[in-house]
Design a protein around this motif. Structure first.
Motif, PDB file in Angstrom:
ATOM      1  N   LEU A  66      -0.925  -1.707   5.695  1.00  0.00           N
ATOM      2  CA  LEU A  66      -2.076  -1.040   5.074  1.00  0.00           C
ATOM      3  C   LEU A  66      -3.197  -0.766   6.067  1.00  0.00           C
ATOM      4  O   LEU A  66      -3.894   0.236   5.964  1.00  0.00           O
ATOM      5  CB  LEU A  66      -2.613  -1.883   3.903  1.00  0.00           C
ATOM      6  N   ALA A  67      -3.375  -1.653   7.022  1.00  0.00           N
ATOM      7  CA  ALA A  67      -4.469  -1.472   7.986  1.00  0.00           C
ATOM      8  C   ALA A  67      -4.224  -0.267   8.886  1.00  0.00           C
ATOM      9  O   ALA A  67      -5.168   0.398   9.323  1.00  0.00           O
ATOM     10  CB  ALA A  67      -4.643  -2.732   8.825  1.00  0.00           C
ATOM     11  N   ALA A  68      -2.956   0.031   9.161  1.00  0.00           N
ATOM     12  CA  ALA A  68      -2.623   1.133  10.069  1.00  0.00           C
ATOM     13  C   ALA A  68      -2.171   2.395   9.333  1.00  0.00           C
ATOM     14  O   ALA A  68      -1.770   3.369   9.958  1.00  0.00           O
ATOM     15  CB  ALA A  68      -1.515   0.681  11.016  1.00  0.00           C
ATOM     16  N   LEU A  69      -2.266   2.385   8.015  1.00  0.00           N
ATOM     17  CA  LEU A  69      -1.703   3.479   7.211  1.00  0.00           C
ATOM     18  C   LEU A  69      -2.499   4.770   7.383  1.00  0.00           C
ATOM     19  O   LEU A  69      -3.701   4.813   7.149  1.00  0.00           O
ATOM     20  CB  LEU A  69      -1.698   3.067   5.735  1.00  0.00           C
ATOM     21  N   LYS A  70      -1.805   5.828   7.787  1.00  0.00           N
ATOM     22  CA  LYS A  70      -2.435   7.154   7.908  1.00  0.00           C
ATOM     23  C   LYS A  70      -2.340   7.884   6.559  1.00  0.00           C
ATOM     24  O   LYS A  70      -1.431   7.643   5.774  1.00  0.00           O
ATOM     25  CB  LYS A  70      -1.716   7.977   8.984  1.00  0.00           C
ATOM     26  N   ASP A  71      -3.279   8.792   6.344  1.00  0.00           N
ATOM     27  CA  ASP A  71      -3.341   9.506   5.063  1.00  0.00           C
ATOM     28  C   ASP A  71      -2.030  10.196   4.703  1.00  0.00           C
ATOM     29  O   ASP A  71      -1.633  10.220   3.531  1.00  0.00           O
ATOM     30  CB  ASP A  71      -4.472  10.550   5.086  1.00  0.00           C
TER      31      ASP A  71
END
Length: 227
Positions: free
Chosen positions: A69-74
């Motif tokens: 979740l911390a690295a999740l791109k749109d």
């Protein structure tokens, strides 16, 4: 050992600059049924919205159904949401489309193209919530409980690993709430993980399960008797 379906370490959740929940540490394994409780404004919905990436995670480590979740791109959010079934308090059915058309809308939006396969899937999920006979009805022709069961069926379309139910009985009378809970418990007994935010303590007593409470900006496990 399989990976937990949800893992949070030192997570804090913000609305703008305001801390809503801080220092959350949590692990949810496949097949668990977990309640999230707490007063209005305690952070339950913010917690749920963070899990399906409606609120960005800016502090801490978190993975859900193998997404970071911390690295999740749109552009990856739709892929995350295909692996999560989301059930809302207000059903969020398209009012101008039949039950079947509501289902088709979701399937097409998530990449399905074969009409026969889509029909089979729609029949399958409606059967799971005992509503196969109402595929051609419009939402306004259904009771609140039927609409919520349709919403649960819709959440199952892409065979998610996890169901997030945000106050799914909040707009329903006690008897209908029990019917909806029976559906969610049955889905859970078939191996799906369910995380359900609720303020309905009667349901917690009737269907006891692991319970997490949001209070004073914290999330902690409570023993059922003390909720």
């Amino acid at each position: 050992m399989s990976q937990p379906v949800l893992f949070l370490r030192d997570v804090s959740i913000y609305h703008g600059n305001k801390v809503i929940l801080s220092n959350i540490n949590l692990e949810v394994n496949h097949g668990e049924f977990i309640y999230i409780i707490g007063k209005t404004g305690s952070g339950k919905s913010s917690f749920m919205r963070t899990l399906y990436a409606d609120l960005p995670l800016t502090e801490g480590q978190a993975s859900i159904v193998d997404f970071d979740l911390a690295a999740l791109k749109d552009d990856k959010i739709p892929y995350l949401r295909r692996k999560i079934g989301i059930v809302f308090q207000d059903f969020q059915l398209l009012p101008d489309r039949s039950v079947k058309e509501n289902m088709l809308f979701v399937l097409k939006a998530t990449g399905w193209t074969n009409n026969e396969e889509m029909q089979v899937k729609i029949d399958e999920v409606l059967d799971k919530v005992d509503l196969k006979s109402i595929a051609d009805k419009m939402p306004h022709q259904l009771s609140g409980g039927e609409q919520q069961r349709v919403a649960i069926a819709r959440a199952l379309l892409n065979d998610p690993e996890l169901i997030l139910a945000d106050e799914p009985t909040g707009n329903l009378d006690p008897q209908t709430s029990v019917e909806v809970m029976e559906v969610l418990r049955k889905i859970n007994s078939n191996g799906k993980t369910v995380i359900m935010a609720t303020h309905d303590y009667a349901l917690l007593m009737k269907y006891p399960s692991k319970t997490l409470k949001c209070e004073d900006s914290k999330v902690f496990e409570v023993v059922q008797r003390s909720v």
